[in-house]
Design an enzyme around this catalytic site. Sequence first.
Site, PDB file in Angstrom:
ATOM      1  N   GLU A   1     -11.245 -30.946  14.889  1.00 51.56           N
ATOM      2  CA  GLU A   1     -10.176 -32.026  13.982  1.00 51.56           C
ATOM      3  C   GLU A   1     -10.603 -33.175  14.739  1.00 51.56           C
ATOM      4  O   GLU A   1     -10.320 -34.339  13.656  1.00 51.56           O
ATOM      5  CB  GLU A   1      -8.744 -31.462  14.302  1.00 51.56           C
ATOM      6  CG  GLU A   1      -8.780 -30.545  14.137  1.00 51.56           C
ATOM      7  CD  GLU A   1      -8.976 -30.231  12.082  1.00 51.56           C
ATOM      8  OE1 GLU A   1      -9.396 -31.479  11.783  1.00 51.56           O
ATOM      9  OE2 GLU A   1      -8.239 -28.744  11.533  1.00 51.56           O
TER      10      GLU A   1
ATOM     11  N   LYS B   1      -3.717 -30.110  11.837  1.00 54.86           N
ATOM     12  CA  LYS B   1      -2.476 -31.670  11.895  1.00 54.86           C
ATOM     13  C   LYS B   1      -4.090 -32.382  11.981  1.00 54.86           C
ATOM     14  O   LYS B   1      -5.468 -32.102  12.027  1.00 54.86           O
ATOM     15  CB  LYS B   1      -2.737 -31.589  14.010  1.00 54.86           C
ATOM     16  CG  LYS B   1      -1.752 -30.780  14.207  1.00 54.86           C
ATOM     17  CD  LYS B   1      -1.886 -30.714  15.921  1.00 54.86           C
ATOM     18  CE  LYS B   1      -0.507 -29.705  16.107  1.00 54.86           C
ATOM     19  NZ  LYS B   1      -0.505 -30.023  17.907  1.00 54.86           N
TER      20      LYS B   1
ATOM     21  N   THR C   1       0.574 -26.947  22.323  1.00 53.28           N
ATOM     22  CA  THR C   1      -0.142 -25.723  21.711  1.00 53.28           C
ATOM     23  C   THR C   1      -1.004 -25.001  22.169  1.00 53.28           C
ATOM     24  O   THR C   1      -1.410 -25.041  20.425  1.00 53.28           O
ATOM     25  CB  THR C   1       1.118 -25.759  20.492  1.00 53.28           C
ATOM     26  OG1 THR C   1       0.905 -26.352  19.875  1.00 53.28           O
ATOM     27  CG2 THR C   1       2.786 -24.877  20.930  1.00 53.28           C
TER      28      THR C   1
ATOM     29  N   LYS D   1      -3.603 -37.754  18.263  1.00 49.78           N
ATOM     30  CA  LYS D   1      -4.622 -37.666  19.618  1.00 49.78           C
ATOM     31  C   LYS D   1      -6.117 -36.550  19.854  1.00 49.78           C
ATOM     32  O   LYS D   1      -5.863 -36.739  20.997  1.00 49.78           O
ATOM     33  CB  LYS D   1      -3.108 -36.796  20.066  1.00 49.78           C
ATOM     34  CG  LYS D   1      -2.509 -35.303  18.995  1.00 49.78           C
ATOM     35  CD  LYS D   1      -3.816 -34.527  19.524  1.00 49.78           C
ATOM     36  CE  LYS D   1      -3.347 -32.709  18.945  1.00 49.78           C
ATOM     37  NZ  LYS D   1      -4.178 -31.541  19.511  1.00 49.78           N
TER      38      LYS D   1
ATOM     39  N   ALA E   1      -3.265 -22.346  21.271  1.00 48.39           N
ATOM     40  CA  ALA E   1      -3.207 -20.821  21.027  1.00 48.39           C
ATOM     41  C   ALA E   1      -3.898 -20.298  22.136  1.00 48.39           C
ATOM     42  O   ALA E   1      -2.739 -18.788  21.823  1.00 48.39           O
ATOM     43  CB  ALA E   1      -4.784 -21.066  19.456  1.00 48.39           C
TER      44      ALA E   1
ATOM     45  N   THR F   1      -8.103 -19.162  15.440  1.00 51.39           N
ATOM     46  CA  THR F   1      -7.236 -18.526  16.566  1.00 51.39           C
ATOM     47  C   THR F   1      -4.984 -19.373  16.372  1.00 51.39           C
ATOM     48  O   THR F   1      -4.646 -18.384  17.027  1.00 51.39           O
ATOM     49  CB  THR F   1      -7.602 -19.955  17.645  1.00 51.39           C
ATOM     50  OG1 THR F   1      -8.111 -21.243  17.354  1.00 51.39           O
ATOM     51  CG2 THR F   1      -9.361 -18.904  18.151  1.00 51.39           C
TER      52      THR F   1
ATOM     53  N   ASN G   1     -11.721 -31.198  21.378  1.00 49.15           N
ATOM     54  CA  ASN G   1     -12.052 -32.161  21.253  1.00 49.15           C
ATOM     55  C   ASN G   1     -12.235 -32.591  22.609  1.00 49.15           C
ATOM     56  O   ASN G   1     -13.312 -33.886  22.559  1.00 49.15           O
ATOM     57  CB  ASN G   1     -10.991 -32.820  20.964  1.00 49.15           C
ATOM     58  CG  ASN G   1     -10.010 -32.475  19.591  1.00 49.15           C
ATOM     59  OD1 ASN G   1     -11.046 -32.621  17.816  1.00 49.15           O
ATOM     60  ND2 ASN G   1      -9.702 -31.868  19.162  1.00 49.15           N
TER      61      ASN G   1
ATOM     62  N   ASP H   1       1.691 -33.647  23.347  1.00 48.45           N
ATOM     63  CA  ASP H   1       0.881 -32.902  22.732  1.00 48.45           C
ATOM     64  C   ASP H   1      -0.146 -33.347  23.453  1.00 48.45           C
ATOM     65  O   ASP H   1      -1.879 -33.009  23.738  1.00 48.45           O
ATOM     66  CB  ASP H   1       0.885 -32.514  21.003  1.00 48.45           C
ATOM     67  CG  ASP H   1      -0.303 -32.119  20.682  1.00 48.45           C
ATOM     68  OD1 ASP H   1      -0.927 -30.964  20.956  1.00 48.45           O
ATOM     69  OD2 ASP H   1      -0.597 -32.167  19.409  1.00 48.45           O
TER      70      ASP H   1
ATOM     71  N   GLY I   1       2.894 -30.250  18.539  1.00 47.29           N
ATOM     72  CA  GLY I   1       3.262 -30.508  19.728  1.00 47.29           C
ATOM     73  C   GLY I   1       2.290 -29.813  20.695  1.00 47.29           C
ATOM     74  O   GLY I   1       0.856 -28.995  20.518  1.00 47.29           O
TER      75      GLY I   1
END
Length: 336
Positions: free
Chosen positions: A283, A104, A140, A193, A142, A10, A258, A246, A138
């Site tokens: 992630e 990330k 963002t 994060k 998708a 994505t 997450n 973020d 940042g």
Amino acid sequence: MNIAILGGGTWGVALAKLLSENGHCVCVWSALPKEIETLSKTHAHPNLPGVALPRAIQFTTNMERAMTDAAYVVFAVASAYVRETAAAAAAYLPNDAIVIDVAKGLERGTQRTMTQVIAEVLAAAGKKVTGRLVALSGPTHAEEVARNIPTSIVSACADEETARAAAQLFMNSCMRVYTNTDVLGVELCGALKNIIALAAGMLRGMGMGDNTNAMLITRGIAEITRMGLSLGCKRRTFSGLAGIGDLIVTCTSVHSRNYRCGELIGQGMSYKEASKKIGMVVEGYYALEAAMELSRNLQVDMPIVSAVYDVVKNGRDPRETMDALMQREMKSELDT
């Protein structure tokens, strides 16, 4: 510009849409033939419902084709696949191409960030990208970027000119891009994060409220900042878009895998059950081992990260874990 995007998920597809609409020639590569077949036939991504992709975007499973004459190569695969993707891409990478990483994470065993992994693999293949390797990070999701909902992102590179060149690719009325030379700080924020977001989801799954989540986000950025400063990163990075920006969106949004995974764990599922239901890469799970290794090696106190590790990896009860966190020894906020 000719731009190759490695990864048909994505995020890679959302960026392909943005870049194509900005007037660039975009080719998306994926190692998954079914994924490319679907994208080619429908010009849509199944996890981005209602989003029509520009017909000008090309899709391929042939990496050489995707990267031929590319001025920019964007790594948009999940962090666990960055090393093998870089190894496969090395033979086709144009010598003067700028490499942009949007994955990330931290690599288990080496504790390297994604740009560090890419640089190492490419250097071993005789392709040095010093000064031409950018981390893009940042708030963002998708799902929103693909719908042209405004946000901002950070283009991080040790070379300011390269950071600006990469930033210019993505700039439009819906995407404002800032530059930053603190690449390690930006990447640490992006990796850690996701772990805090797992915790945020767990709290929501247990029925906790907004006060609790605000507390978690605030103490979460304290942990991330503490780790970053121990590695020589710049404090202001952590109060910026790649840091607190973020973190807020990942700890509060229904678009966050997450957060959603953590919520299911908080409701009583195991990580394996929760991740299967999510159906996409989480992630934060993959960053946990490396984050704990860094914490131990650098002797940086990261109680939230450690608590998430205990729940996700060791099966500890989330509510008991939260109670233990709340009852730790009193500390001054100014010292932590």
